[in-house]
Enzyme design. Structure first.
Site, PDB file in Angstrom:
ATOM      1  CE1 TYR A 286     -21.974  -9.913  10.174  1.00  0.00           C
ATOM      2  CE2 TYR A 286     -22.507  -9.643   7.918  1.00  0.00           C
ATOM      3  CZ  TYR A 286     -21.918 -10.361   8.759  1.00  0.00           C
ATOM      4  OH  TYR A 286     -22.043 -11.925   8.557  1.00  0.00           O
TER       5      TYR A 286
ATOM      6  CG  HIS B  26     -25.762 -14.138  12.515  1.00  0.00           C
ATOM      7  ND1 HIS B  26     -25.499 -12.691  12.440  1.00  0.00           N
ATOM      8  CD2 HIS B  26     -24.631 -14.564  11.988  1.00  0.00           C
ATOM      9  CE1 HIS B  26     -24.210 -12.361  11.957  1.00  0.00           C
ATOM     10  NE2 HIS B  26     -23.789 -13.598  11.756  1.00  0.00           N
TER      11      HIS B  26
ATOM     12  CB  SER C 125     -14.241 -16.475   6.729  1.00  0.00           C
ATOM     13  OG  SER C 125     -12.584 -16.195   6.919  1.00  0.00           O
ATOM     14  N   PRO C 126     -14.451 -17.357   2.995  1.00  0.00           N
ATOM     15  CG  PRO C 126     -15.164 -16.678   0.874  1.00  0.00           C
ATOM     16  CD  PRO C 126     -15.302 -16.415   2.473  1.00  0.00           C
ATOM     17  CG  LEU C 127     -10.710 -15.228   0.016  1.00  0.00           C
ATOM     18  CD1 LEU C 127     -10.652 -13.895  -0.468  1.00  0.00           C
ATOM     19  CD2 LEU C 127     -10.483 -16.234  -1.158  1.00  0.00           C
ATOM     20  N   GLY C 128     -10.220 -17.878   4.316  1.00  0.00           N
ATOM     21  CA  GLY C 128      -9.107 -18.195   5.295  1.00  0.00           C
ATOM     22  C   GLY C 128      -7.913 -18.860   5.092  1.00  0.00           C
TER      23      GLY C 128
END
Length: 318
Positions: free
Chosen positions: A53, A128, A208-211
């Protein structure tokens, strides 16, 4: 704040995905530090990072160092904070995302992460992404060796399928504690993996749980979420709420509850399975404070049913 378990550790039901603090569009140092501190103030005790990152070709480990500095400068107690990092991906100058899963690389990467985080042992270290050029057992074997050497306390895997989860579990036993796959109201390819994690007692950390949940008109404009490749989601990737997305119910429930659609989305994830611990990204203090509030937002069975029915069929994995 409610809590869930990762291995034998209790952590906050909502974590912080620190990736946005170090990639393209990242905030300045002061705001990045304030964002991590705001997460800690809100009771967040799981911080997710990775050695890859960072900006393309620049400062490998930037996010790990930032998280370490934020913890070191926080005025409160951080003894119960679990930092999870990942190894096996890279970001060369051309902006691509590489995958290197050899045992030699993973062991070297873990040593470097140890130094950047300034700890004697990494709380949770995750592969990863599986490397198609390397036998999966070799990569997982590196995690086993790191566990045996006391370099890491727990191991996890990311971006994996059910077969790989079973193979990793066979090699690591109860020292495998987590799976980190993409999962959200609009992207549910990992439904089988989620079910398997519940069966095996593994924490499922959706990235990315709010995709698919953009800000509603009540919240004003917002930067769209980033996916795990580091690419910012484009406006055309998901139809906007109110235009046939099938996700309008998240915004309707949010208006009824007086909270953000993002908070409803995270609360819905928490209601789906007791092993889910979402790790939403944040680039400012207010964002993570709002996300953390989802841990205390208990949806009614009726609301859950409405939201369940709102998920597009195309988002559900087989």
């Amino acid at each position: 704040m409610r809590y869930r378990t990762v291995g034998g550790l209790w952590v906050s039901a909502v974590g912080l995905g620190a990736m946005p603090l170090s990639i393209e569009g990242r905030p300045d140092e002061a705001r990045a530090m304030a964002t991590v501190h705001a997460a800690l103030d809100a009771g967040v005790t799981l911080l997710d990072t990775a050695d890859s990152y960072h900006l393309p070709g620049d400062e490998p480990g930037h996010n790990e160092r930032l998280v370490a500095r934020a913890l070191a400068t926080y005025g409160g107690d951080t003894a119960d904070v679990l930092v999870t990092t990942k190894g096996g991906r890279g970001r060369p100058a051309d902006g691509s995302w590489t995958v290197t899963g050899s045992a030699r690389h993973l062991k070297s990467a873990a040593e470097a992460s140890l130094k950047r985080l300034g700890v004697e042992a990494i709380g949770l270290y995750q592969l990863h992404k599986p490397d198609p050029a390397v036998p999966f057992e070799d990569s997982v074997g590196a995690l086993r060796d790191l566990l045996d050497a006391g370099k890491i306390r727990y191991a996890g895997i990311s971006n994996t399928d059910t077969g790989q989860i079973r193979r990793a579990h066979a090699l690591l036993g109860d020292r495998l504690v987590s799976v980190q796959n993409r999962y959200s109201p609009a992207v549910r390819d990992s439904e089988p993996e989620l079910r398997l994690c519940a069966e095996l007692g593994l924490a499922f950390l959706p990235w990315s749980p709010l995709g698919g949940i953009s800000r509603s008109s009540l919240d004003g404009p917002s930067r769209l979420p980033s996916d795990d490749s580091g690419q910012t989601t484009r406006p055309g990737d998901f139809p906007r709420p109110g235009h046939g997305t099938g996700l309008d119910a998240f915004h309707t429930v949010a208006r009824e509850r007086g909270v953000s659609p993002q908070q409803v989305s995270l609360a819905w994830l928490l209601a789906r399975s007791p092993v889910i611990i979402p790790i939403p990204g944040a680039g400012r203090p207010g964002t993570i404070r709002d996300s953390a509030g989802a841990a205390d937002l208990e949806l009614t069975p009726e609301e859950v049913a409405r939201l369940e029915g709102a998920v597009p069929e195309t988002a559900v994995g087989s």
